[in-house]
Design a protein around this motif. Structure first.
Motif, mmCIF file in Angstrom:
data_model
loop_
_atom_site.group_PDB
_atom_site.id
_atom_site.type_symbol
_atom_site.label_atom_id
_atom_site.label_comp_id
_atom_site.label_asym_id
_atom_site.label_seq_id
_atom_site.Cartn_x
_atom_site.Cartn_y
_atom_site.Cartn_z
ATOM 1 N N ASP A 211 12.970 -20.590 -22.907
ATOM 2 C CA ASP A 211 14.083 -20.633 -21.964
ATOM 3 C C ASP A 211 14.334 -19.271 -21.342
ATOM 4 O OD1 ASP A 211 14.387 -23.279 -22.464
ATOM 5 O OD2 ASP A 211 16.070 -23.057 -23.856
ATOM 6 N N SER A 295 16.909 -27.947 -22.058
ATOM 7 C CA SER A 295 16.274 -26.779 -21.460
ATOM 8 C C SER A 295 15.430 -27.180 -20.252
ATOM 9 C CB SER A 295 15.411 -26.048 -22.490
ATOM 10 O OG SER A 295 14.455 -26.908 -23.057
ATOM 11 N N ASP A 298 17.525 -27.411 -17.213
ATOM 12 C CA ASP A 298 18.122 -26.194 -16.668
ATOM 13 C C ASP A 298 17.931 -26.122 -15.158
ATOM 14 O OD1 ASP A 298 19.226 -25.125 -18.915
ATOM 15 O OD2 ASP A 298 17.484 -23.916 -19.451
#
Length: 434
Positions: A211, A295, A298
């Motif tokens: 990430d 994630s 995102d």
């Protein structure tokens, strides 16, 4: 002609069988055999028969995506799932008889099963037992291509397996008590649970590292406006991505055909922006699965504009919209991002006109596309567009709407217009045309 049977195990849930046929000319032909499965669902006060049948249709599509052949469906009307066997004793006996008589190797339940339920059902049916979550996890494991996606899938699998340790490995069963049977008891289970927890912790650290890398990558994209495709699974997001970006993102008429996030630079008129294709959403998606893939999403959280793609030909597309909106609210924290509702697959839309003397209330099947456009969708105004990504219908209208939204975001962020290049058609005759 000679037949040979081979098998290979690619996941904890599915085994792929391949028949190798050697004909008289010594030519080898590979023929994969899919696993035969039956589906099981419950009709409860919370979900009627029509809703259960719709869920089972989706479950059958999931099974087909995973490589299984759906042979039959079983439904039972109950007040709620049985805590021991999910369905009643009589229905379970009916399923057992059908499984034995028709060489069925797998039974798939539409809802999540507890460890106790799986153990009891396996004891009765003596075949492989799956629930919706384990089936989705198998598809995710099959579709994941990048290290990021594979790590997320592995994390979700361990989180799913953790409370089910006692049924996944027979050596973890509890020892009997009494004389001569006293000993370490659950020590082995606790050891394996600690191993699983350590792996989950390690995978979370790996995801955190990935990430951070992706966050740096996103920062390096500069001033480009970000547009993200979101929507239910199998609504045509990847097809639309290929059409707008002229790329070759994998697209297939399967659920979760796209699992890895793809970003492409697109230019409409004089405005360049980044277009992102994301994983599709689905009903009854477990919380830990959403957590594992946050994630990946995102890109959705950091997007400036969302294109919510909807399969308008689906009989219950309104419910799919609600599922996506709920997931977006959970992932993004709010739903205040500029959004364009893209009603795709108008070429596949069908309806049955009502007879003039039919006085019964109109159903969803009796509503034409024109009537649908004049319904609640009309309140969306310029934020809605009807297209066919497959046929290329109304794509120019969609591009114009994307341009207007993306340009509005860009100019609000950079009021001095330091990135938009001048249109070729706007150049004066005295200016050089490069």
């Amino acid at each position: 002609m000679i037949y040979f049977l081979f098998f290979a195990r690619f996941s904890p849930y599915f085994t792929t069988f391949v028949v190798v046929i050697i004909d008289m000319n010594d030519q080898i032909i590979n023929q994969p055999l899919s696993e035969r499965a039956v589906l099981v669902g419950l009709i409860t006060p919370q979900q009627n028969e029509a809703k259960v049948n719709e869920y089972l249709d989706e479950l059958a599509f999931l099974a087909d995506t995973a490589g299984a052949e759906t042979v039959r469906r079983f439904t039972q009307r109950m007040g709620g799932a049985d805590s021991r066997t999910f369905v009643g004793k009589g229905k379970l006996e009916e399923i057992r008889q059908y499984v034995e008589d028709n060489d069925i190797g797998m039974v798939i339940f539409d809802d999540d099963l507890s460890s106790k339920q799986v153990a009891n059902i396996e004891r009765e049916l003596k075949v492989k037992i799956l629930d919706r979550t384990s089936l989705i996890l198998d598809i995710f494991a099959k579709r994941a291509q990048t290290a990021h996606a594979k790590t997320q899938v592995e994390l979700a699998q361990y989180q799913y397996l953790l409370p089910r340790l006692t049924r996944m490995w027979t050596h973890l069963e509890r020892q009997r008590g009494g004389i001569g049977m006293r000993g370490p008891g659950e020590t082995q289970i606790e050891t394996d649970r600690r191993i699983i927890l350590d792996k989950i912790s390690r995978l979370k650290e790996e995801l955190a590292s990935i990430d951070r890398q992706k966050s740096i990558q996103r920062k390096n994209r500069g001033k480009l406006t970000r547009v993200a495709l979101v929507g239910y699974t199998n609504v045509g997001k990847s097809t639309l991505m290929n059409l707008l970006s002229k790329s070759d993102v994998f697209a297939e008429n399967k659920l979760f055909a796209t699992l890895d996030t793809t970003v492409r630079k697109v230019i409409i008129d004089n405005l360049p922006f980044l277009l992102t294709d994301t994983v599709g959403f689905i009903r009854k998606l477990p919380t830990h699965l959403v957590e594992s893939f946050k994630s990946t999403l995102d890109e959705v959280r950091e997007a400036d504009v969302l294109l919510h793609v909807v399969d308008v030909s689906h009989p219950n597309f309104e419910e799919q919209i609600e599922v996506v909106n709920r997931t977006l609210a959970e992932v993004c924290g709010s739903a205040d991002k500029p959004m364009i509702m893209v009603f795709n697959k108008v070429d596949a839309f069908t309806f049955t006109p009502k007879d003039a003397d039919d006085l019964t209330p109109a159903t969803r099947e009796n509503v034409s596309l024109e009537e649908l456009q004049q319904s609640w969708i009309s309140r969306l105004g310029s934020n809605a567009v009807f297209i066919s990504a497959k046929q290329g219908l109304n794509i120019e209208e969609l591009k114009q709407k994307i341009y207007e939204k993306a340009k509005e975001v860009h100019l609000s962020r950079f009021p001095y217009n330091d990135f938009l290049f001048q249109k070729y058609d706007d150049l004066t005759p005295d200016e050089p045309k490069e």
